[in-house]
Design an enzyme around this catalytic site. Sequence first.
Site, mmCIF file in Angstrom:
data_model
loop_
_atom_site.group_PDB
_atom_site.id
_atom_site.type_symbol
_atom_site.label_atom_id
_atom_site.label_comp_id
_atom_site.label_asym_id
_atom_site.label_seq_id
_atom_site.Cartn_x
_atom_site.Cartn_y
_atom_site.Cartn_z
ATOM 1 N N ASP A 1 -0.664 3.912 2.370
ATOM 2 C CA ASP A 1 -1.018 2.851 3.327
ATOM 3 C C ASP A 1 -2.065 1.865 2.795
ATOM 4 O OD1 ASP A 1 0.604 4.330 4.969
ATOM 5 O OD2 ASP A 1 -1.041 5.362 5.976
ATOM 6 N N VAL B 1 11.445 6.770 2.838
ATOM 7 C CA VAL B 1 11.860 6.277 1.513
ATOM 8 C C VAL B 1 10.626 5.781 0.761
ATOM 9 C CG1 VAL B 1 13.066 4.361 0.382
ATOM 10 C CG2 VAL B 1 14.173 5.595 2.229
ATOM 11 N N GLN B 2 9.689 5.183 1.508
ATOM 12 C CA GLN B 2 8.520 4.565 0.889
ATOM 13 C C GLN B 2 7.597 5.576 0.225
ATOM 14 O OE1 GLN B 2 7.050 1.355 3.851
ATOM 15 N NE2 GLN B 2 8.544 2.590 4.903
ATOM 16 N N GLU C 1 4.829 -2.759 -32.238
ATOM 17 C CA GLU C 1 5.684 -3.335 -33.292
ATOM 18 C C GLU C 1 4.931 -3.837 -34.523
ATOM 19 O OE1 GLU C 1 7.853 -6.574 -31.474
ATOM 20 O OE2 GLU C 1 6.049 -7.554 -30.721
#
Length: 780
Positions: free
Chosen positions: A168, A301-302, A630
């Site tokens: 929240d 779902v959250q 890289e």
Amino acid sequence: MSHDLHPTVDPTKMGLGRSIAVLTSGGDAQGMNAAVRATVRVGLYTGAKVYFVHEGYQGLVDGGENIRPATWESVSMMLQLGGTVIGSARCKDFRSREGRMTAACNLVKLGITNLCVIGGDGSLTGANEFRTEWSGLLADLVRAGKITQEDAKKSSHLNIVGMVGSIDNDFCGTDMTIGTDSALHRIIEVVDAITTTAQSHQRTFILEVMGRHCGYLALVTALACGADWVFIPEMPPDEGWENHLCRRLADQRARGSRLNVIIVAEGAMSRDGKPITSDQIKKLVTDRLGFDTRTTVLGHVQRGGTPSAFDRILGSRMGVEAVMALLEATPDTPACVVSLSGNQAVRLPLMECVQVTKDVTAAMAQGRFEDAIKLRGKSFENNWNTYKLLAHINPPDVKSNINVAIMNIGAPCAGMNAAVRSAVRMGIIQGHNMLAVHDGFDGLAHGQIEPINWTTVSGWTGKGGSVLGTKRTLPAKFLEEISQNIAKHNIHALVIIGGFEAYVGGLEMVQAREKYEEMCIPIVVIPATVSNNVPGSDFSIGADTALNTITSTCDRIKQSAAGTKRRVFIVETMGGYCGYLATMAGLAAGADAAYIFEEKFNIKDLEVNVEHLVEKMKTTVKRGLILRNENSNANYTTDFIFNLYSEEGKGIFDCRKNVLGHMQQGGTPTPFDRNFGTKMGAKSVLWLTEKLKECYRHGRIFANTPDSACVLGMKKRALTFQPLADLKADTDFEHRIPRSQWWLKIRPIMKILAKYNIKLDTSEHADIEHVLKKMGPLGK
């Protein structure tokens, strides 16, 4: 940050003879496991004993098998799991004194006097109460004959440190609580999916998100998806909002928009305190406008799914800080919560934070809504102000006759379009004419410039890459053509959104001011690159999206390695010479090493890493993950490292290599990048408007002071404007990186969590700060 009075303390011996217990309580949140893992591993690193408390406070009361020793290996492979592996439960027993007495007895028997609690405000308040009663509880236990006087003396004081785990983001004093970013990821996935279907059918969608009495998730979602309206408990809509809402929706349709999105926080209410529900809004829109309307309630779902890279890094950094805070605590230090402010770890007095959190609720109940938003903290207030500015589509009647051009430079990255969108809309709101420059400085030189309006940029926040088009070309070779086009299109100010080239390009424009008067216009550079290598900013737009891409790929690679056993993966990341992505992904994915240019390494270091992996293969964790930037070393290439590991690991482990490549620049932007891009875009145009007023002389714009060309960057805790010229001293132009980079301090944490016995610098630790001071004066 202050310096410790005893920097001679060896951090690997700080915890000798001490015991730490870690528990998760209240509602679960993604990233709690990262915090548990870091607490356990750093605790063991300091020489302390560490215990898991399973099932939250219930486990503390029930004792027995619920409180068991944690080992290094027992927290392996939990970084990428959502929820909490050690379980959480709402506990009635702990609310009674008898329950707390039993819990105290269980802890004393095991010699545990340090408690790390990961949970919401309720769980943390409970922990503080437990600490305040501790000596009384021990006295009662001695009286009842449950423990001896000797036991009570050994455990005379209980230290408590909290970490806030709650999706929240309703805890005051903390910028972000563990789980908030991941919950936003889940919500935005849904919003993106819904917008495609809504556009097909010209529908209005009403989305209800969680957050209890806090509107943070709803507010950031509305900013990140460009919603038409948001209902949050902190700021109920004005009387007669129904007419206003319908007018705005109809207006949007008239402008050619095929969808409307309304975000509702579950605690939304009207001015008189009555709840506003998604069904009520649906009925209103259907009855008044006849629009095809659908509601979606997101629900649990959250809370689910894998934690985002941000939450893993937040959890890991908090875990380290929590252990340090516990081991440095004295009977006089108040119980504290560890938190992040900007990118700094801070310690805050637990009860002050709880008090401010309660003050917000009181302010809302008394109808002092402006105060409620202020008390929620700076970040909430900034979000609200940006949302308010961008939501209203009534451009002023008086035009400013100012033309502001916007361009993208360098490699594309996710979030560039969000910055363009908010800059364009903020410019229109200010009464300016906005111009889009295609293909960077190339386009500025060749006149690829056209007006861009409010509807052109709708739906851009969720688009990856660069819609305007971007090139790496620098302006130096086109100065003549560029100055002609600035004059021809009457450009009065310039917004440059891009990576290191945007910074260098901006500098070249400033240097050209001596020769070309047309270049004497205010310029603002917004850092946007996956490499996060622009001087003047701790973060750049696009880096968070790239970090999540790398992290989720590493999760899959680790899964594969765990299945085959005895396998080491070498993964090459982008970033130019900047090791930000490799380092942060290493922390978020639980890598064994991350090779970067900024931290020189030689063959001895490579040998140490190989030996470390050989030792690791003797444990139950039979896999390895190595990241390499890289450009970290011209000779120790990814192939070289792969060959070295393959040869040295013969018969013990085998190797595979992955070069992640350009997938790191793609994808839809994460909630952080959408929100960050939106705020940066809006702030840059507001600054330009002020600068233009300063530079207006005798009927024309003339800007040639160093502070009329700035980088807008995130520094520690705030968005700041720094003159391009002032940043030259802090720039390594050859390697295209800033000379000082804040995240290098986090590298030791990654090594400690990978079981390297290195020294952690405890000299620069976070002092306890006071929340109320940070909030600033409140207008009653």
